[in-house]
Design a protein around this motif. Structure first.
Motif: not given
Length: 526
Positions: A503-522
């Motif tokens: 789904s487009e929604q999961h594709f876009m939210n997944g992109t946000k999740l990965m960005l947020a994950y890099i931030y939180e992990l940092s």
């Protein structure tokens, strides 16, 4: 907690309404940290690029990187080079490495299932003392896909031409695993474009892509050994190659089943197919014995009947069993399960070994075919999914011993009897699980990222499938417990099946999740 890195966005984000101008980026020399509100600015930047990101996935799908078919060897390389071109723009240094493999059926034909190993240069102007303390994240994924033909029941005319329809991105590889790969590239692209060279990346990032995951990861262990220095500084490993259990509830995955895979060949004492009316009765029929052997390994409820095979299975303790009750789970295949309890469904998927028969060659295979023959040779294939703490080699021996005993009993007293050949088609893969995910930094960061993107608490789940790279990579890195599976698709996406979608929604939210994950992990590194 304070982390260096993110202030460059803080200094100019007030001028972003949203504007796509990045002329001032990269001039800030003093990267500090990003406040929570400025993640929303990055999320808006992702939304702004939606059509570009969807088009990028369409380009990836269009490369038919089918690892099971030798004619697509060049496509495997092209898929890595296409990805490498994007990594170039992100500042990655990368190279392609190929294991030493050969086609056993034709020794003169060299088969290559190459890997891409890349690392991202550190931000240029962050304090060197801080740089020396930076942690390293390894992103693993695969860019090969399983075969697909329109004649197999696809609604679209070409499974490798992605269709954007009714909120879904349809095509081979959209969810397994090109969608997640492109989502990672998209997340890194936004960080790069919005923060500039001086502040990107927030932590050291490496990427490891393979082109043979769908056929058992040939050459993976060789690459891990030959390129050991690439993996010896990894602090965190994230894998996006599995699925959430519902369309609305994210999950974090801490366990996988292992696998052993077999071929079972039964040959009759005759060299060609025979007429059943002329010869049926005194003939030891290979198909009849094959069916008997396969059916003798598992009962009607799915319990494996091979002696001692459950001896090493860890018991399902009540705390884990109780945790299944709160997991959000939709039956993505209505009417498929013969057990009604959600807990029992999940336990059978995740916590108990299972035996599956995948196919039988040598019998009637054409639709509508009617042949009254006795096949002279039957080749069947089956696998057993393993759980902690089962050892693949021990399971192989148990299977062999059991089938040899059954075969000996079948042929006892027969003057001309069938012969049996059992082969293990790969070395076998251990089950993997993280024993304490809630207290692990990779899961803590992921849970925070999920809350930022979805506003929900994620479910902690296991997975019934097998990913060899997770097992072998966890053994190759210094911190084997700092491993997480972070899915963005769902179990009804049709991976490996017709009409695969994301789904487009999961594709876009997944992109946000990965960005947020890099931030939180940092935030965990200082």
């Amino acid at each position: 907690m304070i982390t260096v890195f993110w202030t460059c966005l803080l200094l100019y984000s007030n001028t972003l309404s949203y504007s796509h101008d990045s002329t001032n980026k990269g001039n800030v020399k003093n990267c500090k940290y990003l406040e929570e509100t400025h993640l929303e600015t990055l999320f808006k930047a992702i939304d702004y690029r939606k059509d570009v990101f969807v088009e990028r996935l369409a380009h990836a799908v269009a490369i038919p990187s089918v690892s099971s078919q030798s004619e697509h060897q060049e496509d495997l390389v092209n898929m890595l080079k296409w990805t490498g071109d994007i990594l170039n723009n992100l500042g990655f240094f990368w190279q392609i490495k190929s294991p030493t493999l050969s086609n056993k059926s034709n020794s003169s034909t060299s088969l290559k299932y190459p890997f891409l190993l890349g690392h991202l240069a550190k931000a240029q102007n962050i304090n060197k003392q801080v740089l020396n303390k930076s942690k390293t994240l390894l992103i693993y994924a695969h860019v090969d896909v399983v075969a697909a033909k329109q004649s197999e029941g696809w609604e679209q005319s070409d499974p490798f031409v992605m269709e954007r329809k009714n909120g879904f991105l349809k095509g081979r590889g959209t969810t397994d695993d090109k969608g997640p790969v492109v989502a990672w590239l998209n997340a890194l692209s936004v960080l790069k474009e919005e923060l500039g060279n001086d502040c990107f990346p927030p932590l050291n990032i490496k990427i490891f892509l393979e082109t043979g995951e769908e056929i058992g990861s040939p050459g993976l262990r060789e690459i891990l050994s030959n390129e050991a220095t690439f993996f010896n500084d990894i602090d965190y490993l994230v894998v996006t190659d599995n699925y959430c259990l519902t369309n609305y509830k994210p999950c974090l995955t801490y366990g996988l089943r292992g696998m052993v895979y077999f071929s079972l060949e039964i040959n009759g004492p005759f060299k060609q197919d025979l007429h059943s009316g002329v010869h049926g009765g005194p003939i030891d029929e290979p198909l009849r014995e094959s069916v008997y052997l396969l059916a003798s390994m598992v009962d009607k409820d799915g319990k494996i009947l091979i002696p001692e095979i459950y001896d090493d299975v860890l018991p399902l303790e009540e705390p884990e069993n109780a945790s299944y009750s709160s997991i959000q789970f939709n039956d993505e295949t209505p009417g498929a399960y013969f057990v009604a309890s959600k807990n029992e469904v999940l336990a059978k998927k995740w916590r108990w070994p299972s035996l599956s028969v995948h196919g039988i060659e040598g019998s009637i295979s054409q639709k509508g075919d009617v042949k009254s023959v006795i096949p002279h040779r039957i080749l069947s294939k089956f696998s057993i999914r393993l759980v902690p703490d089962q050892d693949p080699e021990r399971v192989k021996e148990l299977v062999r011993s059991y089938l040899e005993e059954l075969h000996a009993d079948w042929t006892l007293g027969k003057e001309n009897a069938n012969t049996m050949t059992l082969k293990s088609l790969h070395e076998g893969v251990l089950a993997w699980y993280n024993p304490n995910p809630q207290n692990n930094p990779v899961f803590i960061a992921a849970e925070k990222a999920v809350k930022r993107v979805y506003g929900l608490e994620p479910d902690y789940t296991r997975e019934g499938g097998t990913i060899p790279a997770v097992v072998y990579l966890s053994q190759a890195i210094p911190s084997p417990t700092n491993v997480i599976l972070l899915p963005i698709g769902t179990t009804d996406d049709g991976a490996h099946s017709q009409n695969e979608k994301l789904s487009e929604q999961h594709f876009m939210n997944g992109t946000k999740l990965m960005l947020a994950y890099i931030y939180e992990l940092s935030l965990t590194q200082y």
